[in-house]
Design an enzyme around this catalytic site. Sequence first.
Site, PDB file in Angstrom:
ATOM      1  N   SER A   3       0.826  -1.207   0.000  1.00 27.67           N
ATOM      2  CA  SER A   3       0.000   0.000   0.000  1.00 27.67           C
ATOM      3  C   SER A   3       0.862   1.260   0.000  1.00 27.67           C
ATOM      4  CB  SER A   3      -0.900   0.027   1.242  1.00 27.67           C
ATOM      5  OG  SER A   3      -1.760  -1.071   1.239  1.00 27.67           O
TER       6      SER A   3
HETATM    7  N1  SAH Z   1      -1.459  -4.653   4.041  1.00 32.53           N
HETATM    8  C1  SAH Z   1      -0.722  -4.844   2.806  1.00 32.53           C
HETATM    9  C2  SAH Z   1      -1.570  -4.485   1.597  1.00 32.53           C
HETATM   10  C3  SAH Z   1      -1.632  -5.634   0.666  1.00 32.53           C
HETATM   11  S1  SAH Z   1      -2.795  -5.538  -0.676  1.00 32.53           S
HETATM   12  C4  SAH Z   1       0.590  -4.119   2.820  1.00 32.53           C
HETATM   13  O1  SAH Z   1       0.869  -3.391   3.770  1.00 32.53           O
HETATM   14  O2  SAH Z   1       1.371  -4.267   1.902  1.00 32.53           O
HETATM   15  C5  SAH Z   1      -4.129  -6.535  -0.071  1.00 32.53           C
HETATM   16  C6  SAH Z   1      -3.814  -7.961   0.309  1.00 32.53           C
HETATM   17  O3  SAH Z   1      -5.047  -8.555   0.737  1.00 32.53           O
HETATM   18  C7  SAH Z   1      -3.296  -8.857  -0.821  1.00 32.53           C
HETATM   19  O4  SAH Z   1      -2.092  -9.434  -0.427  1.00 32.53           O
HETATM   20  C8  SAH Z   1      -4.408  -9.900  -1.011  1.00 32.53           C
HETATM   21  O5  SAH Z   1      -3.901 -11.176  -1.372  1.00 32.53           O
HETATM   22  C9  SAH Z   1      -5.034  -9.924   0.363  1.00 32.53           C
HETATM   23  N2  SAH Z   1      -6.415 -10.416   0.450  1.00 32.53           N
HETATM   24  C10 SAH Z   1      -7.441 -10.202  -0.400  1.00 32.53           C
HETATM   25  N3  SAH Z   1      -8.557 -10.821   0.036  1.00 32.53           N
HETATM   26  C11 SAH Z   1      -8.223 -11.458   1.201  1.00 32.53           C
HETATM   27  C12 SAH Z   1      -8.933 -12.284   2.122  1.00 32.53           C
HETATM   28  N4  SAH Z   1     -10.216 -12.622   1.952  1.00 32.53           N
HETATM   29  N5  SAH Z   1      -8.262 -12.754   3.198  1.00 32.53           N
HETATM   30  C13 SAH Z   1      -6.953 -12.462   3.408  1.00 32.53           C
HETATM   31  N6  SAH Z   1      -6.236 -11.696   2.555  1.00 32.53           N
HETATM   32  C14 SAH Z   1      -6.855 -11.198   1.472  1.00 32.53           C
END
Ligand code: SAH
Length: 218
Positions: free
Chosen positions: A67
């Site tokens: 992010s």
């Molecule tokens: N918090 C992260 C942002 C990652 S983007 C950071 O700091 O980099 C969002 C993430 O959510 C992705 O890795 C995706 O695989 C995950 N995601 C999407 N749906 C999900 C779910 N139902 N349960 C767990 N993770 C999920």
Amino acid sequence: MRPTEDTYRHKGLRKKLVQGIQAKGITDERVLDAILEVPRHFFLDSAFDEVAYEDRAFPIGEGQTISQPYTVAYQSQLLEIKRFEKVLEIGTGSAYQAVVLAEMGVQVYTIERQKNLFEANKKFELLKKYPTIKFFYGDGYEGLPTYAPFDKVIITAAAPDIPQKLIDQLKIGGMMVIPVGAGDVQQMKRITKLDNGALKEEVFDRFSFVPMLGGKES
Ligand code: SAH
């Protein structure tokens, strides 16, 4: 390959990044201190070294992103974090948000549905410095009933609706911060569970997240 050195140049770039997100309206000192502390370039391939402190999202593989620092700061500020709280994060991804929260003194429980991203974090040396983060492979829609209730819940993927099971795992007085919307743009919302169990909903700015998907991916 991940970089392993945190140089004066990186620290200087972090200071500039913090000034930038402060100028965009982030005021919580603990959030700003955490962003200043966490070496964001460690979360990216060394190919990104020159740009790691730009206030942008970057690809981390599997079609997912780390992010934007402003977004991480924005959600962290809305959570009104207090030391020693229990925080559930959905969407570990790069683990940057989880480490920013851990740096603020909370116990983090974070869930990732993509096996490869979950496994990559097991080999990520920096995370050994953060024993207060617990990593789980699973479907975030289910939350972690065994470890519930949580003081705070943060969703870092775009949810079409507010997941009821995660509301159920929130303490009375607890808060959830979640980008809600099925399209390309979502509305940041903060849900507070009031003393009588009713929910208060506040609406904040618009953001663009990758979608929250159901089930696990191996
Ligand atoms: N918090 C992260 C942002 C990652 S983007 C950071 O700091 O980099 C969002 C993430 O959510 C992705 O890795 C995706 O695989 C995950 N995601 C999407 N749906 C999900 C779910 N139902 N349960 C767990 N993770 C999920």
